[in-house]
Design an enzyme around this catalytic site. Structure first.
Site, PDB file in Angstrom:
ATOM      1  N   ASP A   1      -0.691  -8.434  -1.520  1.00 17.48           N
ATOM      2  CA  ASP A   1      -0.858  -7.148  -2.131  1.00 17.48           C
ATOM      3  C   ASP A   1      -1.523  -7.494  -3.536  1.00 17.48           C
ATOM      4  O   ASP A   1      -1.309  -8.501  -4.214  1.00 17.48           O
ATOM      5  CB  ASP A   1       0.536  -6.990  -2.587  1.00 17.48           C
ATOM      6  CG  ASP A   1       1.227  -6.516  -1.416  1.00 17.48           C
ATOM      7  OD1 ASP A   1       0.668  -6.399  -0.271  1.00 17.48           O
ATOM      8  OD2 ASP A   1       2.321  -6.232  -1.228  1.00 17.48           O
TER       9      ASP A   1
ATOM     10  N   ASP B   1       6.085   4.795   5.022  1.00 16.84           N
ATOM     11  CA  ASP B   1       6.877   4.051   3.934  1.00 16.84           C
ATOM     12  C   ASP B   1       7.905   5.113   3.706  1.00 16.84           C
ATOM     13  O   ASP B   1       7.927   6.074   3.157  1.00 16.84           O
ATOM     14  CB  ASP B   1       6.129   3.835   2.698  1.00 16.84           C
ATOM     15  CG  ASP B   1       4.713   3.208   2.987  1.00 16.84           C
ATOM     16  OD1 ASP B   1       4.872   2.131   3.727  1.00 16.84           O
ATOM     17  OD2 ASP B   1       3.930   3.399   2.297  1.00 16.84           O
TER      18      ASP B   1
END
Length: 237
Positions: free
Chosen positions: A8, A129
């Protein structure tokens, strides 16, 4: 099942968040290229890359780094975060990215999603998500009124071949995946499911393998030393 180690990115660095909170950022490495090469050396079959700056800003902020990374390793890379127009999808895929993950756009622009699928097929994945059963977009900052099961079924009907499912409340916690959510999805849709969020150790990997899903994304467990990437890859091959 394949293991997808995660990188990330914020400000060009590899970071981990806690439950998707940008204010709870931990830098895990300054050089993402070294991390990617290490993942490659350990036998990674795929690398999961997220532009967190992009997810928040709405465009691919770290595009240059991402494209350079694609030329640095001989491992397929999937990318998500801030990919919200066809030009970006096209540029990423044409320059070596193996799979593009669409989240916000999949919720807000079915026309663009359909166009992407028509052009690139299985190179397009949708990120689901969710928290408390509802899908979130825009860098996990915006709650929708979409139930994650309804959304997944709709994505399948539109021709999506793979989904990446993240329980935001589990992400970065090392509490273990949300198996209940994954099992409900497994029964509902007949597409590839990749689990993300909460993986703690090798036992979690074994449990995920047993429910027969496509993949498992893990970041914090690797960076913290809780999980050996090589062992995880070896037992799932």
């Amino acid at each position: 099942m394949i293991i997808l180690p995660a990188i990330d990115i914020i400000d060009g660095q590899a970071v981990r968040l806690y439950q998707g909170d940008y204010n709870k950022k931990e830098v895990v490495a300054n050089d993402i290229f070294n991390i990617a090469k290490e993942f490659e050396c350990l036998g990674a079959e795929y690398i999961h890359l997220v532009d967190l700056d992009g997810a928040k800003s709405g465009y691919c902020v770290n595009e240059k780094i991402i494209l350079k990374l694609a030329q640095t390793v001989d491992v397929p890379i999937e990318v998500g975060g801030g990919i919200r127009n066809f030009e970006t999808i096209e540029k990423l895929i044409e320059n070596g990215i193996s799979r593009v993950i669409l989240g916000t756009i999949a919720m807000e622009d079915e026309g663009l999603l359909k166009k992407a699928i028509e052009c690139y097929g299985e190179k397009i994945s949708v990120g689901i998500d969710c928290k408390n059963g509802y899908v979130y977009g825009r860098g996990w900052l915006a709650e929708s009124k979409l139930n994650y099961l309804d959304f997944a079924k709709n994505m399948e009907s539109l021709g999506v071949k793979s989904i990446i499912v993240t329980d935001i409340s589990k992400d970065g916690t090392l509490e273990g995946p949300n198996f209940d959510m994954l099992m409900k999805l497994k029964k509902l849709v007949n597409i590839d499911i990749t689990a993300s969020g909460g993986i703690r150790d090798i036992e979690n990997i074994k449990e995920l393998k047993n429910i027969d899903i496509y993949g498992a994304i893990t970041g914090k467990a690797i960076y913290s030393g809780n999980l050996s990437l090589k062992e995880a890859i070896d037992i799932t091959r």
